[in-house]
Write an enzyme that holds these catalytic residues in place. Structure first.
Site, mmCIF file in Angstrom:
data_model
loop_
_atom_site.group_PDB
_atom_site.id
_atom_site.type_symbol
_atom_site.label_atom_id
_atom_site.label_comp_id
_atom_site.label_asym_id
_atom_site.label_seq_id
_atom_site.Cartn_x
_atom_site.Cartn_y
_atom_site.Cartn_z
ATOM 1 C CE1 TYR A 192 5.063 58.505 41.989
ATOM 2 C CE2 TYR A 192 5.256 60.690 41.007
ATOM 3 C CZ TYR A 192 5.382 59.320 40.912
ATOM 4 O OH TYR A 192 5.826 58.750 39.746
ATOM 5 C CB THR A 228 1.982 56.094 39.944
ATOM 6 O OG1 THR A 228 0.905 55.195 39.645
ATOM 7 C CG2 THR A 228 3.304 55.426 39.622
ATOM 8 C CD GLN A 235 0.699 54.075 30.912
ATOM 9 O OE1 GLN A 235 -0.152 54.388 30.104
ATOM 10 N NE2 GLN A 235 1.170 54.930 31.791
ATOM 11 C CB THR A 263 8.715 60.546 38.675
ATOM 12 O OG1 THR A 263 7.865 61.655 38.351
ATOM 13 C CG2 THR A 263 9.075 60.659 40.151
#
Length: 288
Positions: free
Chosen positions: A127, A64, A12, A103
């Site tokens: 994650y 992700t 993305q 993140t």
């Protein structure tokens, strides 16, 4: 500015960087395929960087799948930690600056306050832990780095919350959406612009930065915003996270303070809803 190399170009953010590079007329930029830029292949990365000689490397490659990571621990660790380390080593050997995307999930998110860069990171899922370990690897191995922590990324590309909601909204007239997880959506096009602004600035203010759009919202209000802006008739019901159990626990409140990135790079950051309008306009345009 120098040459730019994008790792994870097919994802993305990689696709948004491609779009923004074209808009900004940035031509000295390379988007190698995943085969040519496999972050798990140390030798391959070394030879890619030796060949391309980039001034900047942007790392968009990441594992992700937050819930899946709870089962695929080794894979998440390989991509998010070992991959980041491999890239940092290759950048160091070839004199490149690394822009590494991380993140808000590195935080526990258990108190209602704006998170600053040096707040204690205490991830509550695999994650988040692997992304934090990746940050630590980059910091340990390469001085010339910018780590950008972002949150709730969406765009007209790939799979994301906005596109999922629009798809579901086309089929259903009622949806239950979690209302007690609070953060900030980030339009990946805005993040891509910011990455190029950092590169343009010629700054050596290396370190960790927080970037998301401005404002605060819940997944419930985010969904409502998507349906209002796209003029989709859907009844959205707020539910607690406990009513929709997931494999991975998510931070309840992960709104990041963006003062540092704004002051350092003189940025004006768009409000999340304004960026959502831009994205939905783009999606409508693409569908015609």
């Amino acid at each position: 500015m120098g040459k730019i190399l994008v790792i994870g170009a097919g994802g993305q953010l990689g696709q948004c960087l491609k779009t923004v590079a074209a808009r900004r007329d940035i031509t000295d930029i390379v988007f190698p395929s995943e085969t040519d830029a496999n972050i798990l292949n140390q030798e391959g990365l070394q030879s890619l960087l030796a060949k391309e000689q980039p001034a900047f490397v942007i790392n968009c490659a990441a594992y992700t799948a937050v819930d899946k990571a709870e089962d695929e621990v080794e894979l998440a660790k390989a991509v998010n930690e070992t991959g980041a380390a491999n890239l940092a080593i290759a950048c160091d050997a070839n004199g490149a600056t690394l822009i590494h995307v991380s993140t808000d999930f590195v935080f526990e998110g258990n108190e209602v306050k704006l998170l600053v860069e040096d707040d204690i990171a205490n991830p509550i899922n695999v994650y988040g832990q692997t992304k934090l370990d990746g940050e630590k690897a980059v910091i340990a191995l390469l001085k010339e780095h910018f780590i950008l922590r972002t949150s709730w990324l969406y765009s007209e590309y790939a799979n994301n919350f906005v596109k999922t909601m629009l798809k579901l909204g086309a089929d259903r007239d009622e949806l239950n959406i979690i209302a007690d997880q609070v953060g900030t959506p980030t339009y990946a096009i805005d993040l891509a612009n910011t990455i190029f602004d950092i590169i343009d600035s010629d700054s050596v203010a290396y370190g960790v930065y927080h970037y998301s759009n401005e404002g605060v919202t819940s997944w419930f209000d985010f969904a409502k915003g998507i349906f209002e802006i796209s003029e989709t008739q859907v009844k959205v019901n707020p539910i607690p996270g406990s009513a929709y159990p997931t494999k991975a626990t998510r931070p309840a409140f992960s709104v990041m303070d963006k003062s540092k990135i704004k002051e350092t790079f003189k940025l004006t950051i768009p409000y999340w809803r304004d960026s959502l309008v831009a994205c939905i306009d783009k999606l409508k345009e693409n569908n015609h």
